[in-house]
Design a protein around this motif. Sequence first.
Motif, mmCIF file in Angstrom:
data_model
loop_
_atom_site.group_PDB
_atom_site.id
_atom_site.type_symbol
_atom_site.label_atom_id
_atom_site.label_comp_id
_atom_site.label_asym_id
_atom_site.label_seq_id
_atom_site.Cartn_x
_atom_site.Cartn_y
_atom_site.Cartn_z
ATOM 1 N N GLY A 464 -14.063 -8.537 -9.106
ATOM 2 C CA GLY A 464 -14.082 -7.470 -10.102
ATOM 3 C C GLY A 464 -13.870 -7.988 -11.514
ATOM 4 N N LYS A 465 -14.421 -7.301 -12.505
ATOM 5 C CA LYS A 465 -14.335 -7.748 -13.904
ATOM 6 C C LYS A 465 -13.630 -6.746 -14.818
ATOM 7 C CE LYS A 465 -16.816 -11.388 -12.917
ATOM 8 N NZ LYS A 465 -16.210 -12.737 -12.870
ATOM 9 N N LEU A 466 -13.334 -5.548 -14.313
ATOM 10 C CA LEU A 466 -12.828 -4.475 -15.166
ATOM 11 C C LEU A 466 -11.399 -4.755 -15.612
ATOM 12 C CD1 LEU A 466 -13.815 -1.763 -16.298
ATOM 13 C CD2 LEU A 466 -12.769 -0.644 -14.317
ATOM 14 N N LYS A 467 -11.167 -4.734 -16.940
ATOM 15 C CA LYS A 467 -9.823 -4.931 -17.513
ATOM 16 C C LYS A 467 -9.667 -4.002 -18.721
ATOM 17 C CE LYS A 467 -10.169 -9.424 -18.058
ATOM 18 N NZ LYS A 467 -9.795 -10.851 -18.351
ATOM 19 N N PRO A 468 -9.495 -2.708 -18.488
ATOM 20 C CA PRO A 468 -9.427 -1.762 -19.600
ATOM 21 C C PRO A 468 -8.161 -1.948 -20.443
ATOM 22 C CG PRO A 468 -8.873 -0.672 -17.541
ATOM 23 C CD PRO A 468 -9.349 -2.051 -17.179
ATOM 24 N N THR A 518 0.360 0.831 5.920
ATOM 25 C CA THR A 518 -1.056 0.499 5.799
ATOM 26 C C THR A 518 -1.602 0.977 4.461
ATOM 27 O OG1 THR A 518 -1.343 0.638 8.196
ATOM 28 C CG2 THR A 518 -3.327 0.810 6.849
ATOM 29 N N CYS A 519 -1.125 2.131 3.994
ATOM 30 C CA CYS A 519 -1.552 2.634 2.673
ATOM 31 C C CYS A 519 -1.167 1.640 1.584
ATOM 32 C CB CYS A 519 -0.901 3.991 2.393
ATOM 33 S SG CYS A 519 -1.408 5.296 3.525
ATOM 34 N N VAL A 520 0.018 1.051 1.707
ATOM 35 C CA VAL A 520 0.464 0.048 0.731
ATOM 36 C C VAL A 520 -0.438 -1.179 0.788
ATOM 37 C CG1 VAL A 520 2.375 -1.437 0.042
ATOM 38 C CG2 VAL A 520 2.833 0.871 0.888
ATOM 39 N N SER A 521 -0.755 -1.629 1.986
ATOM 40 C CA SER A 521 -1.613 -2.808 2.132
ATOM 41 C C SER A 521 -2.994 -2.575 1.531
ATOM 42 C CB SER A 521 -1.752 -3.178 3.619
ATOM 43 O OG SER A 521 -0.497 -3.523 4.176
ATOM 44 N N LEU A 522 -3.533 -1.377 1.697
ATOM 45 C CA LEU A 522 -4.836 -1.061 1.117
ATOM 46 C C LEU A 522 -4.751 -0.965 -0.402
ATOM 47 C CD1 LEU A 522 -6.130 1.591 3.688
ATOM 48 C CD2 LEU A 522 -6.942 -0.756 3.408
ATOM 49 N N LEU A 523 -3.654 -0.416 -0.894
ATOM 50 C CA LEU A 523 -3.482 -0.312 -2.344
ATOM 51 C C LEU A 523 -3.323 -1.694 -2.977
ATOM 52 C CD1 LEU A 523 -3.286 1.671 -4.670
ATOM 53 C CD2 LEU A 523 -0.843 1.931 -4.203
ATOM 54 N N LEU A 535 -9.273 4.894 -5.744
ATOM 55 C CA LEU A 535 -9.631 4.878 -7.161
ATOM 56 C C LEU A 535 -8.389 4.696 -8.022
ATOM 57 C CD1 LEU A 535 -12.151 7.873 -7.241
ATOM 58 C CD2 LEU A 535 -12.639 5.453 -6.811
ATOM 59 N N LEU A 536 -8.528 3.934 -9.066
ATOM 60 C CA LEU A 536 -7.505 3.790 -10.092
ATOM 61 C C LEU A 536 -8.111 4.258 -11.404
ATOM 62 C CD1 LEU A 536 -4.783 2.846 -11.238
ATOM 63 C CD2 LEU A 536 -5.726 0.528 -11.379
ATOM 64 N N ASP A 537 -7.603 5.399 -11.899
ATOM 65 C CA ASP A 537 -8.168 6.034 -13.100
ATOM 66 C C ASP A 537 -9.672 6.266 -12.939
ATOM 67 O OD1 ASP A 537 -5.667 5.927 -14.127
ATOM 68 O OD2 ASP A 537 -6.122 4.651 -15.842
ATOM 69 N N GLY A 538 -10.070 6.682 -11.737
ATOM 70 C CA GLY A 538 -11.459 7.044 -11.491
ATOM 71 C C GLY A 538 -12.380 5.891 -11.147
ATOM 72 N N GLU A 539 -11.879 4.663 -11.169
ATOM 73 C CA GLU A 539 -12.698 3.508 -10.852
ATOM 74 C C GLU A 539 -12.222 2.870 -9.541
ATOM 75 O OE1 GLU A 539 -15.343 2.444 -12.365
ATOM 76 O OE2 GLU A 539 -15.260 3.737 -14.135
ATOM 77 N N PRO A 540 -13.151 2.405 -8.678
ATOM 78 C CA PRO A 540 -12.727 1.757 -7.427
ATOM 79 C C PRO A 540 -11.846 0.531 -7.702
ATOM 80 C CG PRO A 540 -15.082 2.231 -7.390
ATOM 81 C CD PRO A 540 -14.623 2.488 -8.792
ATOM 82 N N LEU A 541 -10.883 0.303 -6.826
ATOM 83 C CA LEU A 541 -9.980 -0.835 -7.009
ATOM 84 C C LEU A 541 -10.738 -2.158 -7.073
ATOM 85 C CD1 LEU A 541 -6.863 -0.147 -4.744
ATOM 86 C CD2 LEU A 541 -7.051 0.069 -7.214
#
Length: 719
Positions: A464-468, A518-523, A535-541
């Motif tokens: 991933g490249k997104l760094k807002p 498991t939710c923590v591991s996925l996050l 999603l984090l602020d509407g964008e996929p992790l």
Amino acid sequence: MAAITATTMRKVVAFTLSVSVDLLLFYASGFAVFHSVFGHFTRVWLSAALRWLALIGVSLLTLGVPKALLIRFITAHSLLPAVFETGTNALYREESECGQLGDVRCWLMFSGASLAAALFWEITIPDTDEDPTGKEKKQKARVLFMRVVRLYRPDYLLMLGGLVFLSLAVICEMFIPFYTGRVIDILGSNYQQNDFLSALLFMGLYSLGSSVSAGCRGGLLLCVINSCTCRIKVMLFEALTKQEIGFFETIKTGEITSRLFKDTTLVGKTVGLNVNVLLRTFLKTMGMIYLMMNLSWKLTFLVLMETPITSLLQNIYDTHFQRLSLAMQGSLALANEAANEVVSGIRVVRSFNTEKHEARHYDSRLMDTHELKTQRSTVRAVYLLARRLTGLAMQVFVLYYGRLFIQSGQITMGNLVSFILYQSNLGTSIRTLTYVFGDMLNSVGAAGKVFEYLDRKALVSTDGKLKPDQLRGHISFRNLNFAYPANPNKTVLQDFSVELKPGQITALVGPSGEGKSTCVSLLERFYEPQDGEILLDGEPLKSYDHCFLHKKISVVNQEPVLFSGTIRQNIEYGLKGCSLDEIKEAAMKVNAHNFIMQLEKGYDTEVGEGGGQLSKSERQRIAIARALIRRPLVLILDEITSSLDAENENKIQQSLSSIPNQTLLVIAHRLKTIENADQIVVVSGGKVKERGTHRELMDMKGSYYKLREELFTEGNSPQ
């Protein structure tokens, strides 16, 4: 049956036709000596080209497209007479008997030599077969070897220096037997003191030059090998750390450590040393053959007849030795795994009094390795015996024919002694060449396993490249379906959807094993869900930069993991440029500063392996401080309060509540933490059963109410 018969007949016809056409052209070439308008060299090479075209044409007409082995044999068979004639004329300024008049004896000699050459190539450097399904192609040994050679690229200058000294050492060493024979001739004929002293002087100079050059060569190449080994270890370690968590759950620790420590050393050291020996032996072999040809070309051809036999023995040996070596590598990995499990779980072993059982289990693993080593040693012993017998037989032949040549005046006594010295070294060199090449292929087998890990792409992408510049920390779990890679048939989360809002505390509750962790591991992006997205602020992790994401999301687990080092190093772990004031501030937030300052060295106190010098409560607080110093937008606390007393728990809760706009996800069995949450989500069977505040869920008297009665009683949870 009919198809097999037809195929056999076609091969018989092809063989008969090929022999007839080739003999006709060969005799025509000999006859053309007396009638050709072309020059000698033009004739032999033109004849070679015509024979090659004729044999290829017969193969195409009778067998279809020929295989690579057949093409190699036809090429060697067609070109060998021309190469022989050219070499004979260049060395002895005369034509050979076969060049003057070709007959069936010459044709049989060239055919046998070509067949031996083709078999030598096929045996020594075989092509690795493809997978029977045709879907997967194994890397060829030569391709792997070239990949290992390319790893030495940063040390090419040192390698070049080693090669120069290697060449000097070989050249000096080759002339020692020559001057030994000359000394014998001087002593056996009219003694001339000046000639004798001159020969002794040159022997001494060549011996000194060989020793000095060999020492310089060894020093430079050892530096190259050590440098490359270190580089391979770092590359493999970096590749392993980039793999997804599921990789480490399916691959045993013993196997990974065996690849990291044993196989990398084997690749760097053995391949490097073998290249050194291979180059030295090859140069030495070529030089000795040249000098032996000058002494007696007839004896030289007799000696070279040993090469196909040696190659065949080496191939049989390599096949069995490589198979046993690979099996032994796997056995050692299992033994290492057994030892690692006991060492890491020594408390459990001691508690259940299973020391003797584990010792027997480890002994069983070692015995498996011992049996494989014994088999490998037996194969090696039989091979060495056969190799020595072959060399001894060749020495007897050389002595017998050497006596005949001395009687006929074709060679002197001193030259025969020199030739025997060369022949002894040549036999050793040829056997060394074949052995080293086989041993290098064994090392390449280890390289294949190393490159398998180096080439492996993690199943969880970190591209991933997104760094807002601005990030709120709003998390959305949308319709997640997930099963662990190690157990794909068991669904852990089903159609799971939850919102985590900035500035709010969300608590996940439910029985153990229902999917909360498991939710923590996925996050944390340890795994990828099979369906749905986070999603984090509407964008996929997965769209976010890996380093950026893990600076914004921090997690503290129930079982904190500390690394060997000081308390300060553990708190600032993964960060650069943290001041001591920032570290102290984070420690104060979790009520850890006071106990740290009571230690003799304060923040420079060593925590021991895994933090063993500290209590669980102290390790927990340091782990929380390590998360808080990053000032994360999303903080995850996975049942951390189970090891904290009431005072420390209250202190941490106050610190966390004072952080504005932070998204806090809590997994806890402590009532105090849960009833203060802005949102409580009840998870059961991998699904969201209920959600709401503590009061709302209590009024519903559903799953949460029952859980409170069962798990969150007054006895388990201080009010």
